[in-house]
Each structure stands twice: as C-alpha cells, then as structure tokens.
Design an enzyme around this catalytic site. Structure first.
Site, PDB file in Angstrom:
ATOM      1  CE  LYS A 112      29.191   2.249  -3.391  1.00 56.48           C
ATOM      2  NZ  LYS A 112      30.111   1.378  -4.108  1.00 56.48           N
TER       3      LYS A 112
HETATM    4  C1  LIG Z   1      31.478   1.322  -3.951  1.00 60.66           C
HETATM    5  C2  LIG Z   1      32.188   0.141  -4.484  1.00 60.66           C
HETATM    6  C3  LIG Z   1      33.410  -0.285  -3.944  1.00 60.66           C
HETATM    7  C4  LIG Z   1      34.096   0.455  -2.818  1.00 60.66           C
HETATM    8  O1  LIG Z   1      33.384   0.361  -1.610  1.00 60.66           O
HETATM    9  P1  LIG Z   1      33.655   1.386  -0.422  1.00 60.66           P
HETATM   10  O2  LIG Z   1      32.551   1.182   0.542  1.00 60.66           O
HETATM   11  O3  LIG Z   1      33.676   2.744  -1.034  1.00 60.66           O
HETATM   12  O4  LIG Z   1      34.998   1.009   0.146  1.00 60.66           O
HETATM   13  C5  LIG Z   1      33.995  -1.431  -4.458  1.00 60.66           C
HETATM   14  N1  LIG Z   1      33.426  -2.104  -5.470  1.00 60.66           N
HETATM   15  C6  LIG Z   1      32.257  -1.732  -6.017  1.00 60.66           C
HETATM   16  C7  LIG Z   1      31.696  -2.521  -7.141  1.00 60.66           C
HETATM   17  C8  LIG Z   1      31.594  -0.601  -5.544  1.00 60.66           C
HETATM   18  O5  LIG Z   1      30.437  -0.220  -6.099  1.00 60.66           O
END
Ligand SMILES: *Cc1c(COP(=O)(O)O)cnc(C)c1O
Length: 468
Positions: A112
């Site tokens: 993120k």
């Molecule tokens: C946010 C996240 C996901 C899921 O990703 P999306 O874009 O919501 O499908 C999977 N793994 C981790 C570690 C995340 O932080």
C-alpha cells in the site's frame, strides 16, 4: 485524459478532480475513458530505468496534463527516495518459473505504501495549488490505514479519519496507525467487520450534504490515482524479466481487487501479460465468482490474512464495467440487484469471458501455513500469510507452458508475527525503523457501527482543528 464513472451518470472529470473526488457522485468508480497504449518500443525504452523514472513514464499519460511534469517528477522522487531497498520493488527468483516481487520496502511494510506515498504528495500539491482542504475518510482491513496515515500525516490541507474493525487487525497493523502522534490523523475502531467499515464510508459519501460540508475525499483503492500508481510495479517487474519480448504472468493475493485491477490495467495498456491469477483466503467470493459466474455474498470469516477478510470487493466494479461492455446503465442495474439480494449471476458468456481474463485459487488458513513453512524450507524465504496465498495460487493456476509467474511479497512477515511464528517456528523481527513500535502510546476511539455517531465524531474533530 478523461475519466468516466462505472455507473455512467456522474460528470466526466480530469485527473486532478478524480484524485480529489475518490468515489463518483453516482456511487460508481472512475476509470479512464480509454486506456493509454504502450507499444513494444515504448516498453523496450523502459529497460534500465529506475523505479522512479518508470513511474513518471507510466503515469504521465494518466495525468493528462493536469499536473506540471517537473512537480510530478519531484513528487515521485520524494515518494520512493526513503524506501529501504535501492531497487524499491526488487525481484527474487523462488524457483524455475516463480518470481517474488518484494513490495514491503516502504514506511509501513506493505504494498500500500507504493501508491500511497505518491497519493499524499499529489493531494498536497493539488490542494495547495487550489487553496483548498479536504477530509479524507477511509476504511481499512489493516494495511491501507497505516499507509494512508503515514502518507497524510502533518499535511495542513488534510484531515484523515481511518475506520478499522475493532479487534480484527493485527497488533502491529493497529499500532502503525494509532501511534502516529499527528493532530490531523484520527483512528476509529468500529465495533463491526471490515465490510461494516467500508459500508460506513460509502454511506458518508452517499450523504451529499455531509460529503460537501466536510469536503470528503478518499484514498482507498476506489481512488483511481492509487490504482494508477500501482500499475508501475507491474511494468517494472515485467521489464526486469524481459518485457516486451517475453510475457509474464502475475499472481496477486486479493481482497478489495485494487492490486490485481492495476495488473489488469497494465495489460490493457499493452504490457505483455499471459495470465492474471488471484488468490483469496476462505473469504472466497471472488474465487467462487470465477468458478461459477455467480457473485454471492457470504459472511466475513476472520483469517490469518486479515487484509483479505472482505466479501464485497469495491474495485471489482471496475472489472465488471469492462465485462458489461462499459455499459454503465446495465452495470448499475446489476449492482443494485447484488445490493438487494446479495447475489448476481452474469450468464454463460460473461462468465466465460471473465474466466479467460482471470484465474482464481483459494487457500484456507491451514494451507496458508503449509505454504509459509514450505517456502522457508525450500527457499529460505520467511513470508507473510498474504504472500503465501499469492504464491500458492500462482503455482496451482499456472498453465502448462505458460509464462513465468511473478508473485508478490505483499507485506513484510513482521506485520503478522504470530501467524508466521505458528507456521514456521520463526518469529520475524520488525525492521530497525519500527523496532520501538510497541513502546509508543496509542490514540484511537472505539465507536459503534452507527453512521450518525461516526459522522458526528468526524464533524466535531474537523471543526476542532479550525477547518471550514
Ligand atoms: C491490501 C492487501 C491485500 C489485498 O489487496 P487488494 O488490493 O485489496 O485486493 C493483500 N495483502 C496485503 C498484505 C494487503 O495489505
């Protein structure tokens, strides 16, 4: 570049307006009216570029001239300068045909950070140019919240409120949000699930009076700019492995469908991608959809991969928009039915088309732990549960004779130390810059799953900062 809403009724906007709007006013999500195209020569010219250079190259067409290029170049350089690996998103080869793209080298240790660091700077830039301020509200299943707070902290033009499910995020995830001492960062622990948090955020946006008076904005993956910034690492990985001359496949651990949608967008922009593979945990609504053609909402189960404990994946609407031939009216009707009945069948033709685009696998907690152990034993890599789901789904869904699969280390194992230790016997240590996380005081409010209470709380805290 012009952006249209998936529901077809919101005004067409430019990039800076889409950035600030988050959700479209008709309840839909914004998408480019048409995809920019990178041909083989364009992609070949990216070989040897740094991550930041590639980010500028890949994202410029999406900005559509709204942001000054020199300003954008400095935002990108600032965003990735302090990542803890000089390659920003380095690749490791796990076996003959599986690669791991490490996306945990940002300040909060999950992928993120890659879009969010840039988003915070883009917001600041656009708001400062316009002399405006916004209130960002977001729901998090764990990792978005800390990445968003880290990206928006101490920025004068922004107040940020993050809703997360009380007691359902890991301690490290919670502390990464609640220990940030900035006056503009507000953490709300909601007595409910992630889907409840997401519904509350959607309801705040749907309340026009509230949305306008509080100047609401979103940095969730409903924000197009975030997806645009994630497209970059797919180009970066593919070019490192041999694009445009050699295609790759991507395996993506999936919750809200934002990350894999960026891979889909990369392919739509001309990146030679063979397979797109998603892995879900036991909250497998998406995997069931690709298997059966029916989207059927279930209950949210708590798992050891909490960032994927989601039933209603907001970004899936972007995928459905293309599946429905970009017919906003047809999609609106379908989504209304799904909201009413909790189920939606797309019919044989659309189901076939969906399956041709995306392959899907699922892992329960036991299978996830087996994969964590297996990686440690066979490759020496300590991986987090989300990462394990992507790798295992990639291996299971990879087609015979297909392209090499790039899986991703979506989070650092130290974000989920209990699950990693149970699976492997090894307790992962936090990297040095977060080593004292457990010592800092926390700031958060526990509130009921009640829209009125949450809206009053937001109003009170923005007015106490002296905002308009
Ligand atoms: C946010 C996240 C996901 C899921 O990703 P999306 O874009 O919501 O499908 C999977 N793994 C981790 C570690 C995340 O932080």
């Amino acid at each position: 570049m012009r952006y249209v809403s998936t529901r077809g009724l919101a005004p067409i906007l430019e990039f800076d307006e889409v950035l600030l709007a988050g959700l479209a006013s008709d309840g839909g999500l914004y998408l480019p009216e048409s995809w920019p195209h990178f041909d083989a020569d364009d992609i070949r010219a990216m070989q040897g570029m740094s991550y930041a250079e590639m980010a500028v190259r890949v994202m410029m067409p999406f900005l559509g001239g709204c942001i000054d290029k020199d300003a954008f170049v400095s935002m990108v350089e600032d965003s990735y300068r302090n990542f803890t690996h000089s390659a920003v998103a380095p690749l490791k080869q796990l076996d003959s045909d599986i690669w791991l793209m490490e996306l945990f080298h940002g300040p909060t240790l999950a992928f993120k950070d890659y879009p969010m660091q840039l988003l915070g700077r883009l917001f600041d830039h656009v708001l400062t140019c316009r002399g405006e301020r916004v209130t960002i509200v977001g729901a998090t299943s764990g990792d978005t919240g800390s990445a968003a707070i880290e990206a928006c902290r101490d920025r004068d033009a922004i107040d940020i409120f993050i809703l997360y499910p009380h007691g359902r995020v890991s301690e490290v995830q919670r502390r990464q949000m609640t220990t940030v001492p900035s006056a503009n960062a507000h953490c709300i622990a909601v007595e409910g699930t992630f889907d409840d948090c997401q519904d509350l955020v959607k309801a705040m946006f749907a309340d026009t009076q509230f949305r306008e008076s509080a100047r609401l904005s979103a940095v969730n993956s409903i924000n197009w700019a975030r997806i645009a910034a994630q497209i970059v690492y797919y180009f970066h990985a593919a070019v490192s492995i041999g694009a445009p001359d050699r295609p790759v496949s991507f395996a993506v651990p999936t919750g809200n469908f934002g990350n894999v949608f960026a891979a889909y967008a990369a392919k739509a922009c001309g990146l030679p991608v063979d397979q797109l593979i998603i892995g879900t945990n036991s909250n497998d609504i998406l995997t069931r959809f690709f298997e059966t053609g029916t989207l059927a909402k279930g209950d949210v189960h708590q798992s050891i991969s909490p960032s994927m404990d989601i039933q209603v994946s907001s970004n899936f609407e972007r995928f459905m928009f293309d599946l429905y031939g970009r017919d906003g009216a047809a999609l609106s009707t379908a989504m209304a039915q799904f909201r009413k009945d909790g189920t939606l069948s797309v019919g044989d033709n659309l189901h076939r088309s969906a399956r041709e685009t995306i392959s899907a696998g699922r892992l329960n907690d036991t299978e996830t732990m087996v994969e964590m152990k297996r990686q440690l034993t066979s490759t020496g890599e300590l991986i987090d549960p989300h990462t394990a789901i992507g790798i295992a789904a990639g291996r299971a869904q990879m087609r015979q004779g297909g392209a090499p699969v790039v899986a991703q280390a979506a989070a650092h194992p130290a974000k989920f130390p209990d699950a990693v230790e149970t699976a492997t016997g090894v307790r992962p240590a936090l990297p040095p810059h977060l080593a004292d996380l457990l010592d800092h005081p926390e700031h958060f409010d526990v509130l009921p799953n009640d829209l009125d209470v949450i809206q009053a709380h937001v109003r009170q805290h923005i007015s106490s900062r002296g905002a308009a």
